[in-house]
Each structure stands twice: as structure tokens, then as C-alpha cells.
Design a protein around this motif. Structure first.
Motif, PDB file in Angstrom:
ATOM      1  N   ARG A 193       4.462  12.424   3.458  1.00  0.00           N
ATOM      2  CA  ARG A 193       3.396  11.440   3.346  1.00  0.00           C
ATOM      3  C   ARG A 193       3.954  10.168   2.708  1.00  0.00           C
ATOM      4  O   ARG A 193       4.562  10.218   1.640  1.00  0.00           O
ATOM      5  N   THR A 194       3.746   9.028   3.356  1.00  0.00           N
ATOM      6  CA  THR A 194       4.247   7.768   2.840  1.00  0.00           C
ATOM      7  C   THR A 194       3.258   7.182   1.838  1.00  0.00           C
ATOM      8  O   THR A 194       2.059   7.149   2.088  1.00  0.00           O
ATOM      9  N   VAL A 195       3.786   6.738   0.699  1.00  0.00           N
ATOM     10  CA  VAL A 195       2.967   6.196  -0.379  1.00  0.00           C
ATOM     11  C   VAL A 195       3.453   4.795  -0.706  1.00  0.00           C
ATOM     12  O   VAL A 195       4.659   4.540  -0.819  1.00  0.00           O
ATOM     13  N   CYS A 196       2.506   3.878  -0.855  1.00  0.00           N
ATOM     14  CA  CYS A 196       2.812   2.487  -1.208  1.00  0.00           C
ATOM     15  C   CYS A 196       2.338   2.236  -2.631  1.00  0.00           C
ATOM     16  O   CYS A 196       1.236   2.656  -3.012  1.00  0.00           O
ATOM     17  N   CYS A 206       3.899  -2.936   4.552  1.00  0.00           N
ATOM     18  CA  CYS A 206       4.685  -2.823   5.787  1.00  0.00           C
ATOM     19  C   CYS A 206       6.043  -3.468   5.591  1.00  0.00           C
ATOM     20  O   CYS A 206       6.473  -3.728   4.451  1.00  0.00           O
ATOM     21  N   GLN A 207       6.727  -3.807   6.680  1.00  0.00           N
ATOM     22  CA  GLN A 207       8.070  -4.376   6.624  1.00  0.00           C
ATOM     23  C   GLN A 207       8.060  -5.896   6.773  1.00  0.00           C
ATOM     24  O   GLN A 207       9.121  -6.500   6.959  1.00  0.00           O
ATOM     25  N   CYS A 208       6.911  -6.502   6.730  1.00  0.00           N
ATOM     26  CA  CYS A 208       6.835  -7.959   6.790  1.00  0.00           C
ATOM     27  C   CYS A 208       7.454  -8.565   5.525  1.00  0.00           C
ATOM     28  O   CYS A 208       7.312  -8.018   4.426  1.00  0.00           O
ATOM     29  N   LYS A 209       8.101  -9.718   5.663  1.00  0.00           N
ATOM     30  CA  LYS A 209       8.763 -10.378   4.539  1.00  0.00           C
ATOM     31  C   LYS A 209       8.275 -11.814   4.428  1.00  0.00           C
ATOM     32  O   LYS A 209       7.602 -12.341   5.311  1.00  0.00           O
ATOM     33  N   GLY A 210       8.638 -12.438   3.333  1.00  0.00           N
ATOM     34  CA  GLY A 210       8.296 -13.829   3.115  1.00  0.00           C
ATOM     35  C   GLY A 210       6.876 -13.994   2.613  1.00  0.00           C
ATOM     36  O   GLY A 210       6.364 -13.190   1.829  1.00  0.00           O
ATOM     37  N   SER A 211       6.185 -15.038   3.096  1.00  0.00           N
ATOM     38  CA  SER A 211       4.845 -15.351   2.621  1.00  0.00           C
ATOM     39  C   SER A 211       3.785 -14.385   3.129  1.00  0.00           C
ATOM     40  O   SER A 211       2.656 -14.389   2.642  1.00  0.00           O
ATOM     41  N   TYR A 229     -15.483  12.332  10.606  1.00  0.00           N
ATOM     42  CA  TYR A 229     -14.876  11.152  11.224  1.00  0.00           C
ATOM     43  C   TYR A 229     -13.572  11.541  11.905  1.00  0.00           C
ATOM     44  O   TYR A 229     -13.059  12.667  11.735  1.00  0.00           O
ATOM     45  N   PHE A 230     -13.040  10.600  12.691  1.00  0.00           N
ATOM     46  CA  PHE A 230     -11.725  10.759  13.316  1.00  0.00           C
ATOM     47  C   PHE A 230     -10.792   9.735  12.699  1.00  0.00           C
ATOM     48  O   PHE A 230     -11.051   8.521  12.739  1.00  0.00           O
ATOM     49  N   TYR A 231      -9.707  10.218  12.104  1.00  0.00           N
ATOM     50  CA  TYR A 231      -8.750   9.353  11.426  1.00  0.00           C
ATOM     51  C   TYR A 231      -7.489   9.227  12.271  1.00  0.00           C
ATOM     52  O   TYR A 231      -6.952  10.222  12.768  1.00  0.00           O
ATOM     53  N   ARG A 232      -7.022   8.004  12.421  1.00  0.00           N
ATOM     54  CA  ARG A 232      -5.753   7.765  13.107  1.00  0.00           C
ATOM     55  C   ARG A 232      -4.968   6.712  12.329  1.00  0.00           C
ATOM     56  O   ARG A 232      -5.544   5.768  11.789  1.00  0.00           O
ATOM     57  N   PRO A 233      -3.666   6.868  12.224  1.00  0.00           N
ATOM     58  CA  PRO A 233      -2.864   5.864  11.504  1.00  0.00           C
ATOM     59  C   PRO A 233      -2.823   4.560  12.272  1.00  0.00           C
ATOM     60  O   PRO A 233      -2.768   4.547  13.508  1.00  0.00           O
ATOM     61  N   LEU A 234      -2.855   3.466  11.531  1.00  0.00           N
ATOM     62  CA  LEU A 234      -2.846   2.138  12.144  1.00  0.00           C
ATOM     63  C   LEU A 234      -1.515   1.446  11.875  1.00  0.00           C
ATOM     64  O   LEU A 234      -0.977   1.536  10.762  1.00  0.00           O
ATOM     65  N   PRO A 235      -0.981   0.723  12.837  1.00  0.00           N
ATOM     66  CA  PRO A 235       0.242  -0.056  12.603  1.00  0.00           C
ATOM     67  C   PRO A 235      -0.089  -1.479  12.174  1.00  0.00           C
ATOM     68  O   PRO A 235      -1.200  -1.984  12.389  1.00  0.00           O
ATOM     69  N   CYS A 236       0.874  -2.140  11.576  1.00  0.00           N
ATOM     70  CA  CYS A 236       0.733  -3.549  11.247  1.00  0.00           C
ATOM     71  C   CYS A 236       0.757  -4.359  12.540  1.00  0.00           C
ATOM     72  O   CYS A 236       1.591  -4.125  13.425  1.00  0.00           O
ATOM     73  N   GLU A 237      -0.150  -5.309  12.663  1.00  0.00           N
ATOM     74  CA  GLU A 237      -0.225  -6.098  13.878  1.00  0.00           C
ATOM     75  C   GLU A 237       0.940  -7.066  14.029  1.00  0.00           C
ATOM     76  O   GLU A 237       1.194  -7.563  15.123  1.00  0.00           O
ATOM     77  N   LEU A 238       1.673  -7.322  12.942  1.00  0.00           N
ATOM     78  CA  LEU A 238       2.764  -8.293  12.989  1.00  0.00           C
ATOM     79  C   LEU A 238       4.120  -7.617  13.202  1.00  0.00           C
ATOM     80  O   LEU A 238       4.825  -7.903  14.162  1.00  0.00           O
ATOM     81  N   ALA A 275       4.204   1.427  10.902  1.00  0.00           N
ATOM     82  CA  ALA A 275       3.025   2.200  10.511  1.00  0.00           C
ATOM     83  C   ALA A 275       2.652   1.912   9.067  1.00  0.00           C
ATOM     84  O   ALA A 275       3.516   1.841   8.182  1.00  0.00           O
ATOM     85  N   LEU A 276       1.376   1.772   8.820  1.00  0.00           N
ATOM     86  CA  LEU A 276       0.903   1.562   7.461  1.00  0.00           C
ATOM     87  C   LEU A 276       0.987   2.875   6.683  1.00  0.00           C
ATOM     88  O   LEU A 276       0.853   3.963   7.255  1.00  0.00           O
ATOM     89  N   PRO A 277       1.190   2.822   5.367  1.00  0.00           N
ATOM     90  CA  PRO A 277       1.290   4.061   4.579  1.00  0.00           C
ATOM     91  C   PRO A 277      -0.035   4.804   4.535  1.00  0.00           C
ATOM     92  O   PRO A 277      -1.109   4.225   4.735  1.00  0.00           O
ATOM     93  N   THR A 278       0.051   6.081   4.261  1.00  0.00           N
ATOM     94  CA  THR A 278      -1.140   6.917   4.198  1.00  0.00           C
ATOM     95  C   THR A 278      -1.859   6.773   2.876  1.00  0.00           C
ATOM     96  O   THR A 278      -3.093   6.759   2.823  1.00  0.00           O
ATOM     97  N   TYR A 279      -1.099   6.650   1.784  1.00  0.00           N
ATOM     98  CA  TYR A 279      -1.686   6.603   0.452  1.00  0.00           C
ATOM     99  C   TYR A 279      -1.161   5.383  -0.305  1.00  0.00           C
ATOM    100  O   TYR A 279      -0.096   4.829   0.021  1.00  0.00           O
TER     101      TYR A 279
END
Length: 481
Positions: free
Chosen positions: A153-156, A188-193, A220-229, A233-237
Motif C-alpha cells: 500500500r502506497t502512503v503519502c 504524484c511525480q509532478c515537479k516544480g510549481s 460503493y465502488f472504489y477505483r484508484p485514480l491517476p494524476c491527470e498530468l 497512480a495516486l497513493p492509497t493513504y
């Protein structure tokens, strides 16, 4: 083997025949489509066997037979299941390593009232598969759904307060944290501003993307979402304690120790509830996620219908395919007489008992195994004991082996060839006698010379003269005469 003591004190070894046998009934669907079996079809090929020792069930085309466990399997057949005799009991297990298909228990036959689910079970409905990720009863009211789709499980972690004042949120474009419960994170892996974002801003965006239905039970139905940029994949926790880099926790225990919470804002599910993970190839590619369903007020219905709690839009799924209900502290899976059945993967060897017959599906073949008394078996004759002369091979097995439909003895001795021919000649004469007694004008004529009959039948079965030598031990198929 057992030992008996004589009056003079000597011991004699005696072979003990098993007091029970396994009755095997096979049904094979004529169509080969996605390893499915049509429980409503009448185009089935049925066979019946009786097994008294360790045996491998094999299939060639639509024909099913039994193969000696000690003999090597020919390359042209599919091994289905292995019946093992051990300690006076019979077990079903996976065949030798050449086997590639899973063993699936048929829920409607194995447990008509419902199969008791445990965490880790794999359920198959038509072409779709689900894994039972979590089962929470009413006693565990504080338990939360485990939303980790992978083993890790990925944690941020939140940005420290000393560094957060100079950081900018890429959604609301304000500097610094929004409050004590609204830190800045780098999910996510976006950098800068555009690297950082407020937790509340990210949750507002994910809530609009998930489009969760308003349900008072919290299903509910849960699905992982990715960053649009950056598309990662966004972290789970998310953990708001200290500023630490994004880490990975091995399981639910590690998440609880770190006092983490889900990154996405999800409704609280009322126990008891079940968490199902989609495993099918189509689900992994397009709609991979977790079904979190509460069973507090009603049972869970899986099917193709629009009123299903877990809707699966596929032709292999019935409108109301199966149900999961919570009863007396257990989660029970029940088939609803679906066309292609409800199956549960067999994870370990299963014992065949009088009160628990076993029904397995392997591809397009369903095997029903139950215990029967060895003395009342009506199928194949038991294996001869000691050094007695074995009976001639069954007529049907010889014909199938000669036609190449099923593997048979590679070489027959001269004695076995003559004995088999006598059986065939006797069968043919009895059939001709029944035609003559009925006064049928079209009854075929038969020559009086038995040797001529043997020559004709020998040509029909393609028996070629071979040196007189015995075949390999166990290299024949047991079939019903």
C-alpha cells in the motif's frame, strides 16, 4: 497391507482391499468456449467410473477416462483431477505438473445452502473472477475497508510546516497549509510549481471523479485514480504526522500503526460488509477496483440485471447470478441456478466424505465425486489382487483406443488379442441372434467360421501382429463396458 498371526506365531501378509470406492460421474459440454460449462445444455457427454485406488482423470476430446497414476501421461490428453487414496480416505487434488487449468468447486452442488466464504477465496461467475479481500462482521465495528489493491500500500506524507509556507497549491493557488487538518502533500511525480496540493482540494477533485452514489449503508465502488498530468497512480493513504517521503507499507497492520487515513474521502460502511476485488482481464484493463458492499439490511446480489448490487455487463452472467448473505456470523455464497454456474477455486486438497460429495469443474467438464460401497459398484471391475490373471480390456476402451479417441495399450500380446477377439465375436453373434429372433429381414448375415469373423474384426480394430510382450504397468484406460 495387513498382517495376520497364525496359531504357530508366524505372520502372513495379506492385501487389504479398500472397503469403499469413489463413484465419478463426468459431464462434458460439447462446446469449448472460455472454459465455461453450460448447466442448462442437453448436449453433454456423460461417463461413469468407480475408483478404488489413486487415479488420474483425463480427457481426450469429449471422452473422459481414468489413467493409472504410476504411468506417464500421453501428450495428447488433458489431465483433469487426481483422486488420491491415503489413510483409508479419498482426496481430490490437482493432477501432475503438466496440468494448466484450475479446479473450481461448483457451489450449487457442493453447498446448496451456501458456501462459507473466507478471506482469500476466488469466486468465478461466468468469465468474471472476484477475490474476497476482506470480510468484516458486526463485532468489528471499528474496522475500515482495506483499499489496497496490491500487496504493498502506497502512503503519502504531508510536507513539514517549516517548508510548507513557501509551497503553492496547484488547485487553489494559495501558499502554505490550509489548516491543521489540511496539509500540503506531494501525491504524484509532478515537479516544480505543480508538485504540491492541499489535501482538501485533492479530495474535492477525487470525489467528483469517483461519482459515489448516495447510499446510507455506505456501499460503493472504489477505483484508484491517476494524476491527470503525470499519469502516475495516486497513493492509497496519506499520513499527516511528520514530513517523510512517500513510503510503502506491506499491509493493513502497518497502515494502522502509522495512523494513516484514506487519501480519498469515502463514506463509512455499515458492518457487516464484504470487499471484493475484480480479477478478470477486462476489469484489470478498464474497471479495476474494489466493491465495498454492506450486508446490514439485505443480501448482496451479483448479476447482469440493473438492480444488482454488483452489476457485471457480460453475456456469461445471468441477470440474478448469485447472492452473498450474512447468516449466524458467516458470509455464505449461494448460486441462483445460473446458466454458467457459480464457482469457488479449490486451494487445497479436499476429502471426499459421505455427507460432503465433491463437484468440480475443470474447463468444460464437471466431475461429481461421491463415496460408494466397493461391493455395489456397477461400473468398472476392481483391480485383480495378487497374481491372478487380469480380465480382458473393456470393449469400449479397445474400440476407442483403436480409433485413436483415447490412449490405450501400445502393444497387445497374442493371448490378449485372441481373448479380446473372442469377446467381440461373442458380442456380435448375440446381437445377430436378437435380430433373428425378432424376425428382421434386414438382419446382417454372419459366417460360421470364427476365424473369418476374427479376421474381419481384426481388420476393423487395426490390430497389427506384434511380438508377444506385456505392456507397461498401468498403461491402459479403465472404462465402463
Amino acid at each position: 497391507m495387513s498382517t495376520s498371526v497364525n496359531s504357530d506365531g508366524s505372520a502372513d501378509a495379506q492385501r487389504v482391499q479398500p472397503a469403499q470406492a469413489v463413484k465419478v460421474i463426468s459431464n462434458t459440454w460439447a462446446r469449448d468456449s472460455h472454459d465455461l460449462f453450460d448447466f442448462e445444455s442437453s448436449n453433454l457427454h456423460s461417463r461413469s467410473f468407480n475408483v478404488q485406488q489413486t487415479t488420474v482423470c483425463i480427457r481426450s476430446g469429449n471422452d473422459v477416462g481414468m489413467w493409472n497414476d504410476a504411468a506417464a501421461l500421453p501428450p495428447s490428453v488433458d489431465s483433469l483431477v487426481r483422486v488420491v487414496q491415503k489413510g483409508g480416505a479419498f482426496w481430490v487434488d490437482k493432477p501432475p505438473p503438466l496440468f494448466s487449468k484450475k479446479l473450481w468447486m461448483v457451489v450449487r452442488d457442493v453447498a446448496p445452502r451456501g458456501h462459507r466464504l473466507v478471506e482469500g477465496d476466488v469466486i468465478k461467475l461466468g468469465r468474471f473472477k472476484f477475490r474476497v479481500r476482506q470480510l468484516v462482521t458486526a463485532k468489528n465495528e471499528n474496522s475500515k475497508p482495506d483499499l489496497g489493491l496490491d500487496e504493498v500500500r502506497t502512503v503519502c506524507h504531508a510536507v513539514s510546516s517549516s517548508e510548507a509556507h513557501s509551497k503553492l497549491c496547484r488547485i487553489c493557488l494559495t501558499e502554505g497549509p490550509g489548516g491543521d487538518d489540511d496539509p500540503l502533500i506531494a501525491p504524484c511525480q509532478c515537479k516544480g510549481s505543480i508538485e504540491h496540493v492541499h489535501l482538501s482540494c485533492l479530495r474535492y477533485w477525487t470525489r467528483s471523479r469517483l461519482n459515489l452514489a448516495d447510499n446510507h449503508l455506505g456501499s460503493y465502488f472504489y477505483r484508484p485514480l491517476p494524476c491527470e498530468l503525470c499519469k502516475s497512480a495516486l497513493p492509497t493513504y496519506v499520513c499527516t504526522d511528520e514530513a517523510r517521503p512517500k513510503t510503502e507499507l506491506p499491509g493493513q497492520a502497518g497502515i494502522e500503526e502509522a495512523s494513516c487515513e484514506p487519501l480519498m474521502e469515502l463514506p463509512r460502511t455499515q458492518p457487516p460488509f464484504v470487499v471484493l476485488e475484480s480479477l478478470s482481464r477486462e476489469a484489470r484493463q478498464h474497471n479495476r477496483g474494489l466493491h465495498v458492499i454492506s450486508l446490514a439490511e439485505k443480501s448482496l446480489m451479483l448479476g447482469r440485471g440493473h438492480d444488482s448490487d454488483v452489476r457485471i455487463p457480460d453475456v456469461s452472467i445471468s441477470r440474478c447470478h448469485a447472492r452473498i448473505r450474512f447468516e449466524q456470523g458467516h458470509f455464505l455464497l449461494q448460486d441462483n441456478d445460473s446458466k454458467f454456474g457459480t464457482l469457488v477455486a479449490l486451494r487445497r486438497p479436499r476429502q471426499i466424505e459421505h455427507s460432503r460429495p465433491v463437484s468440480l469443474q475443470i474447463g468444460r467438464t464437471v466431475l461429481s465425486l461421491s463415496l460408494a460401497a466397493a461391493a455395489t459398484q456397477s461400473g468398472d471391475a476392481p483391480a485383480p489382487a495378487g497374481g491372478s490373471t487380469p480380465e480382458p480390456p473393456a470393449l469400449e476402451a479397445l474400440v476407442l483406443a483403436a480409433q485413436g479417441a483415447l490412449p490405450g495399450p501400445a502393444v497387445l500380446t497374442e493371448e490378449e488379442r485372441h481373448r479380446s477377439l473372442r469377446v467381440l465375436v461373442s458380442t456380435r453373434r448375440s446381437r445377430l441372434g436378437s435380430h433373428a429372433a425378432a424376425g428382421e429381414a434386414s438382419a446382417p448375415q454372419m459366417e460360421a467360421d470364427p476365424e473369418a469373423d476374427g479376421t474381419a474384426l481384426r481388420a476393423t480394430l487395426h490390430f497389427e501382429p506384434q511380438p508377444a510382450r506385456r505392456p507397461a504397468a498401468g498403461a491402459h484406460i479403465t472404462a465402463t463396458a
